[in-house]
Design a protein around this motif. Sequence first.
Motif, PDB file in Angstrom:
ATOM      1  N   PRO A  10       0.856  -1.196   0.000  1.00 47.50           N
ATOM      2  CA  PRO A  10       0.000   0.000   0.000  1.00 47.50           C
ATOM      3  C   PRO A  10       0.893   1.249   0.000  1.00 47.50           C
ATOM      4  O   PRO A  10       1.753   1.396   0.866  1.00 47.50           O
ATOM      5  N   VAL A  11       0.722   2.110  -0.988  1.00 46.03           N
ATOM      6  CA  VAL A  11       1.571   3.295  -1.119  1.00 46.03           C
ATOM      7  C   VAL A  11       0.702   4.541  -1.050  1.00 46.03           C
ATOM      8  O   VAL A  11      -0.146   4.758  -1.906  1.00 46.03           O
ATOM      9  N   ASP A  12       0.924   5.348  -0.006  1.00 44.26           N
ATOM     10  CA  ASP A  12       0.168   6.583   0.180  1.00 44.26           C
ATOM     11  C   ASP A  12       1.023   7.828  -0.024  1.00 44.26           C
ATOM     12  O   ASP A  12       0.516   8.940   0.044  1.00 44.26           O
ATOM     13  N   GLU A  13       2.328   7.638  -0.245  1.00 47.34           N
ATOM     14  CA  GLU A  13       3.242   8.765  -0.410  1.00 47.34           C
ATOM     15  C   GLU A  13       4.092   8.553  -1.656  1.00 47.34           C
ATOM     16  O   GLU A  13       4.108   7.474  -2.230  1.00 47.34           O
ATOM     17  N   THR A  40       1.638   7.353  -7.715  1.00 47.25           N
ATOM     18  CA  THR A  40       0.924   6.542  -8.700  1.00 47.25           C
ATOM     19  C   THR A  40       1.879   5.702  -9.545  1.00 47.25           C
ATOM     20  O   THR A  40       1.458   4.787 -10.218  1.00 47.25           O
ATOM     21  N   LYS A  41       3.175   6.014  -9.511  1.00 46.11           N
ATOM     22  CA  LYS A  41       4.180   5.268 -10.294  1.00 46.11           C
ATOM     23  C   LYS A  41       4.777   4.190  -9.398  1.00 46.11           C
ATOM     24  O   LYS A  41       5.828   4.353  -8.811  1.00 46.11           O
ATOM     25  N   GLN A  42       4.091   3.070  -9.279  1.00 45.92           N
ATOM     26  CA  GLN A  42       4.519   1.998  -8.388  1.00 45.92           C
ATOM     27  C   GLN A  42       5.349   0.931  -9.094  1.00 45.92           C
ATOM     28  O   GLN A  42       5.792  -0.026  -8.486  1.00 45.92           O
ATOM     29  N   LYS A  43       5.574   1.095 -10.372  1.00 44.79           N
ATOM     30  CA  LYS A  43       6.436   0.210 -11.140  1.00 44.79           C
ATOM     31  C   LYS A  43       7.173   1.084 -12.147  1.00 44.79           C
ATOM     32  O   LYS A  43       6.575   1.932 -12.791  1.00 44.79           O
ATOM     33  N   GLY A  44       8.469   0.876 -12.267  1.00 43.07           N
ATOM     34  CA  GLY A  44       9.208   1.684 -13.221  1.00 43.07           C
ATOM     35  C   GLY A  44      10.681   1.370 -13.203  1.00 43.07           C
ATOM     36  O   GLY A  44      11.113   0.352 -12.659  1.00 43.07           O
ATOM     37  N   ASN A  45      11.455   2.274 -13.774  1.00 45.33           N
ATOM     38  CA  ASN A  45      12.902   2.106 -13.785  1.00 45.33           C
ATOM     39  C   ASN A  45      13.578   3.470 -13.819  1.00 45.33           C
ATOM     40  O   ASN A  45      12.962   4.473 -14.163  1.00 45.33           O
ATOM     41  N   CYS A  46      14.830   3.476 -13.429  1.00 45.19           N
ATOM     42  CA  CYS A  46      15.648   4.682 -13.495  1.00 45.19           C
ATOM     43  C   CYS A  46      17.104   4.257 -13.625  1.00 45.19           C
ATOM     44  O   CYS A  46      17.437   3.074 -13.488  1.00 45.19           O
ATOM     45  N   GLU A  47      17.954   5.213 -13.876  1.00 45.92           N
ATOM     46  CA  GLU A  47      19.362   4.917 -14.092  1.00 45.92           C
ATOM     47  C   GLU A  47      20.205   5.933 -13.337  1.00 45.92           C
ATOM     48  O   GLU A  47      19.927   7.129 -13.360  1.00 45.92           O
ATOM     49  N   PHE A  48      21.221   5.450 -12.665  1.00 45.13           N
ATOM     50  CA  PHE A  48      22.178   6.298 -11.970  1.00 45.13           C
ATOM     51  C   PHE A  48      23.541   6.080 -12.612  1.00 45.13           C
ATOM     52  O   PHE A  48      23.955   4.945 -12.818  1.00 45.13           O
ATOM     53  N   CYS A  49      24.252   7.163 -12.915  1.00 44.80           N
ATOM     54  CA  CYS A  49      25.551   7.060 -13.577  1.00 44.80           C
ATOM     55  C   CYS A  49      26.612   7.807 -12.778  1.00 44.80           C
ATOM     56  O   CYS A  49      26.369   8.930 -12.328  1.00 44.80           O
ATOM     57  N   ILE A  50      27.751   7.191 -12.604  1.00 41.81           N
ATOM     58  CA  ILE A  50      28.903   7.838 -11.996  1.00 41.81           C
ATOM     59  C   ILE A  50      29.886   8.060 -13.135  1.00 41.81           C
ATOM     60  O   ILE A  50      30.540   7.114 -13.596  1.00 41.81           O
ATOM     61  N   THR A  51      29.936   9.295 -13.620  1.00 42.76           N
ATOM     62  CA  THR A  51      30.753   9.622 -14.795  1.00 42.76           C
ATOM     63  C   THR A  51      31.454  10.956 -14.580  1.00 42.76           C
ATOM     64  O   THR A  51      31.274  11.604 -13.555  1.00 42.76           O
ATOM     65  N   GLU A  67      17.615   1.279  -2.573  1.00 40.73           N
ATOM     66  CA  GLU A  67      16.441   1.191  -1.703  1.00 40.73           C
ATOM     67  C   GLU A  67      15.271   1.895  -2.370  1.00 40.73           C
ATOM     68  O   GLU A  67      15.445   2.935  -3.008  1.00 40.73           O
ATOM     69  N   VAL A  68      14.071   1.329  -2.205  1.00 39.14           N
ATOM     70  CA  VAL A  68      12.845   1.961  -2.683  1.00 39.14           C
ATOM     71  C   VAL A  68      12.017   2.297  -1.456  1.00 39.14           C
ATOM     72  O   VAL A  68      11.684   1.414  -0.659  1.00 39.14           O
ATOM     73  N   HIS A  69      11.696   3.576  -1.297  1.00 37.38           N
ATOM     74  CA  HIS A  69      10.951   4.066  -0.143  1.00 37.38           C
ATOM     75  C   HIS A  69       9.620   4.676  -0.590  1.00 37.38           C
ATOM     76  O   HIS A  69       9.523   5.225  -1.679  1.00 37.38           O
ATOM     77  N   ALA A  70       8.638   4.602   0.294  1.00 41.33           N
ATOM     78  CA  ALA A  70       7.401   5.388   0.171  1.00 41.33           C
ATOM     79  C   ALA A  70       7.322   6.181   1.467  1.00 41.33           C
ATOM     80  O   ALA A  70       7.076   5.610   2.533  1.00 41.33           O
ATOM     81  N   GLY A  71       7.606   7.467   1.373  1.00 42.82           N
ATOM     82  CA  GLY A  71       7.710   8.266   2.592  1.00 42.82           C
ATOM     83  C   GLY A  71       8.878   7.756   3.418  1.00 42.82           C
ATOM     84  O   GLY A  71       9.977   7.561   2.925  1.00 42.82           O
ATOM     85  N   ALA A  72       8.635   7.440   4.707  1.00 43.61           N
ATOM     86  CA  ALA A  72       9.680   6.924   5.591  1.00 43.61           C
ATOM     87  C   ALA A  72       9.776   5.400   5.555  1.00 43.61           C
ATOM     88  O   ALA A  72      10.653   4.823   6.187  1.00 43.61           O
ATOM     89  N   ASN A  73       8.893   4.739   4.819  1.00 39.56           N
ATOM     90  CA  ASN A  73       8.853   3.275   4.794  1.00 39.56           C
ATOM     91  C   ASN A  73       9.756   2.696   3.705  1.00 39.56           C
ATOM     92  O   ASN A  73       9.637   3.054   2.538  1.00 39.56           O
TER      93      ASN A  73
END
Length: 84
Positions: A10-13, A40-51, A67-73
Amino acid sequence: MIEWDVRKYPVDESIRVVFKYHQAGTGATELQMVENFAKTKQKGNCEFCITGESYNVNGRVLDWRVEVHAGANLLAAEQSYLWE
């Protein structure tokens, strides 16, 4: 590329994906990058680059944790086997 799916929670944040890592030249200093997404985006992707300057000065990434957080959770996490 980091993919996440937290639809079973359950995601409220808003969703926050945190990439924590250590680089060869930073010693024990934990660095992090953060991407924020609407609740509302509870599934997705992103990319982090160290360049660029960060990579040239501090070197390669030695270990990492995502880590994936919703608010403090904390909803989900994954890490390299070297992460302590």
